[in-house]
Design an enzyme around this catalytic site. Sequence first.
Site: not given
Ligand code: NAD
Length: 284
Positions: A191, A153, A141, A120
């Site tokens: 955003n 996106e 995204h 993000s």
């Molecule tokens: P989250 O914390 O729910 O999940 C992340 C997961 O990645 C965890 O389960 C963790 O164990 C795993 N992980 C960490 N290192 C790893 C590795 N080396 N290999 C495999 N798995 C690994 O986070 P999230 O909210 O799902 O966000 C993930 C990504 O998506 C981020 O880059 C975030 O910016 C992006 N994002 C989030 C949102 C949102 O609303 N939360 C929206 C769009 C984009």
Amino acid sequence: MAEIRTVGICGAGLMGNGIAQTCAAAGFNVVLMEVAPEPLQRGVATIAKSLDKFVEKGKLSQADRDATFARMRPTTDVNDLAGCDLIIEAIVENVAIKTELFQKLDAMLAPHAIICTNTSSLCVIELAAKTKRPNRVAGLHFFNPVPIMKLVEVVKTIATTQDVIDALFAFSKKLGKEPILAQDTPGFVVNRLLIPYLLYAIRCLEGGLASKEDIDKGMKLGCGYPMGPFELLDFVGLDTTYYIAEIMFDEFKDPMMAAPPLLKRMVLAGRFGRKSGKGFYDYE
Ligand code: NAD
């Protein structure tokens, strides 16, 4: 351009499990990779529950639910991603950890494979530049909850080639999503517009323009928005909003993107919104 058949999802957290479910439901073979068995099992259980809900609501047949589930291969071994045509990385928002994974993937994937990040806030080109295929790296995204939200996106860096963008547009449409093209700048499209709006709502509250309830009511009833800005801030998370605002302000130095004092103080107080039980509203 080789056809995308097998999609590798890295991370089975909030976004990763939703992306995996969406890809499998659209008929793609999915390899879902996590760092450890526990978050992997949690992610798979979330997918099972979500698919069951679609069945309960009559939006998915039991047979399609089972076929979707069977198309997913959960793993904790990064090497299982070797045969993928497309990777969607959705691991922790940390540039060093993402870079390490990108380099591993780059070394093992076939030359035609595309690597995407769901980041993000990070610079996509920073990750791309650490691989030997920066032209085949892009942002993809998604929005939370992924199985429901229609938008994707597609983020083009200064190195991404048009054939890769075209393939990602076609892929997103096969998922039943609506893709839009965004440049690799903080906040992308949504955003970039949403964060200054949310921050301005907080400034209005700080300035005593109206109560938070009336500002929310005004935007819902006056503009047809499903949530007012304070309800949305609590939903997105005040910590997440603050973090993204800091990154956007750092890049653009636009005062519209500077976090208002009240937001900073609420984050310091641990009032993150729904997830912490308290934000602008009380959820306890
Ligand atoms: P989250 O914390 O729910 O999940 C992340 C997961 O990645 C965890 O389960 C963790 O164990 C795993 N992980 C960490 N290192 C790893 C590795 N080396 N290999 C495999 N798995 C690994 O986070 P999230 O909210 O799902 O966000 C993930 C990504 O998506 C981020 O880059 C975030 O910016 C992006 N994002 C989030 C949102 C949102 O609303 N939360 C929206 C769009 C984009």
